[in-house]
Write an enzyme that holds these catalytic residues in place. Sequence first.
Site, mmCIF file in Angstrom:
data_model
loop_
_atom_site.group_PDB
_atom_site.id
_atom_site.type_symbol
_atom_site.label_atom_id
_atom_site.label_comp_id
_atom_site.label_asym_id
_atom_site.label_seq_id
_atom_site.Cartn_x
_atom_site.Cartn_y
_atom_site.Cartn_z
ATOM 1 N N SER A 58 -20.852 -67.990 -0.438
ATOM 2 C CA SER A 58 -21.950 -68.555 0.349
ATOM 3 C C SER A 58 -22.372 -69.967 -0.020
ATOM 4 O O SER A 58 -23.197 -70.566 0.670
ATOM 5 C CB SER A 58 -23.174 -67.633 0.274
ATOM 6 O OG SER A 58 -22.919 -66.429 0.948
ATOM 7 N N LYS A 61 -32.992 -72.640 -0.700
ATOM 8 C CA LYS A 61 -32.595 -71.634 0.283
ATOM 9 C C LYS A 61 -33.666 -70.549 0.408
ATOM 10 O O LYS A 61 -34.257 -70.132 -0.598
ATOM 11 C CB LYS A 61 -31.257 -71.040 -0.162
ATOM 12 C CG LYS A 61 -30.594 -70.069 0.804
ATOM 13 C CD LYS A 61 -29.234 -69.680 0.224
ATOM 14 C CE LYS A 61 -28.526 -68.611 1.018
ATOM 15 N NZ LYS A 61 -27.222 -68.252 0.401
ATOM 16 N N SER A 118 -23.499 -68.218 3.436
ATOM 17 C CA SER A 118 -24.841 -68.064 3.964
ATOM 18 C C SER A 118 -25.757 -69.257 3.696
ATOM 19 O O SER A 118 -26.860 -69.322 4.258
ATOM 20 C CB SER A 118 -25.465 -66.791 3.386
ATOM 21 O OG SER A 118 -25.636 -66.879 1.993
#
Length: 470
Positions: free
Chosen positions: A181, A82, A157
């Site tokens: 997330s 990420k 996220s």
Amino acid sequence: MSQPRLHVFTDDALGTSDATALAQQLAQGSVSATEVTEAAIARLERAAPLNGLTLAAFDNARRLAKDNAFSGRFAGVPSLIKDNIDIQGLPTLHGSAAMGRKPMKKTSILAKQYLAQGFNLLGKSSLPAFGFTASTEMAHTPSTRNPWHLAHSAGGSSGGSAALVAAGAVPIAHGNDGGGSIRIPAAACGLVGLKCTRGRLVTQEAGKALPINIISDGVLTRTVRDTANFFAEAEISYRNRKLPPIGQISGPGKQRLHIGLMVDSIAGDPTCAQTRLAVEATAKRLSDLGHHVDVAQIDLPQRFVDDFLLYWAMLAFFVSKFGLVLFPQGFDRKQLDPLTLGLARYYQQRFLKTPGMLRQLRKSQAHYAEVFSQFDVMLTPVLAHTTPELGYLGPAVDFDTQLERLLRYTTFTPANNAAGSPAISLPLGQAENGLPIGVQLNGRHGDERTLLELAFELEAEQPFLRLDQV
């Protein structure tokens, strides 16, 4: 399902293998690191409409595959990290136009632990600005799309990782969870997403700087065994002696459990009918498997929602006020997105409440633990309603409306972040429009083992759908 969807599963070196099977094939020599790397690159290129990849590292991945110098359980398996984790030689963009593109000089300690499992890093995956919202929609670049239905959110996220794993571009990808997330995009994209106990993995640099570390790192996967194997291997390189070991888990446990069922949130928000049906169907399945299920409630004070919101807003204020100090790669406050700025203003108006907020949130672990004097596991929704269309939580929505929608949608996930406790999202339901619905198992502090054993049992009873099977 007639809705527009996108997957890139095909008859190549990756096939439909999960990360565990692919690692075994690589170890046996039935496929080469170069073959699987080229297949993953081709799939990522075909998955470009999902907008899940922010930075490609294909040339470096090809060099590493050619040398085949990987070691670890997942040696040579292609993966993504990420884009809020530093990798030497790549910028860290945090999903924001405010960030400079200067390459980082060091690799994060968390990324080192992740890559030590042998993954071949193909690039970095998308997130909304600083991970502050539950849909991967950015103000300056195209939104990340859900591969199950391209008009819908992939969650957030860790939405880029979830979209690309669900679509078949890679079998496993990194995510992190500061308020849901990992679990939210897992639920939206039909994946397994474990938010581990605080301190289970090495603590990333950002977490060390927080007054209360709400961030846990982990993976998005298509199978329970990939998640279980990732955490078993992670324990070899770093073992937190304050937590009971997870160890190697390969299937269901034998113990029949006392499971608490909570369908509506502590904030009093009702859960939508389709989500409620998925959770209640899971409760019945667990009962049929011999577990004892009773209605229960996680004992957190009603003010918890306000306290967590203020903490979340405080983080946005820090980004807004101290970005030049926090981000050595460069920072332009004028490019901040509306949600980050709105949260910063929200905190400024209430900053005098900070001591009380921190005091209450630090009590969350004890409050959360009370329910486990009666129950082994809590069963809840991941989200209060089914996955929304893109735009519902997008940057064009005014701050007050977006905040109200976020608080209602994500009402079940933040408790684990404040308490530091583990929870796992499993794809056990399906909405009328064909999108997955996630169901959440919540566990005692340090008891990922029970959650994973129960997840294995549910997966065996109801195998999870891959997108190419629809």
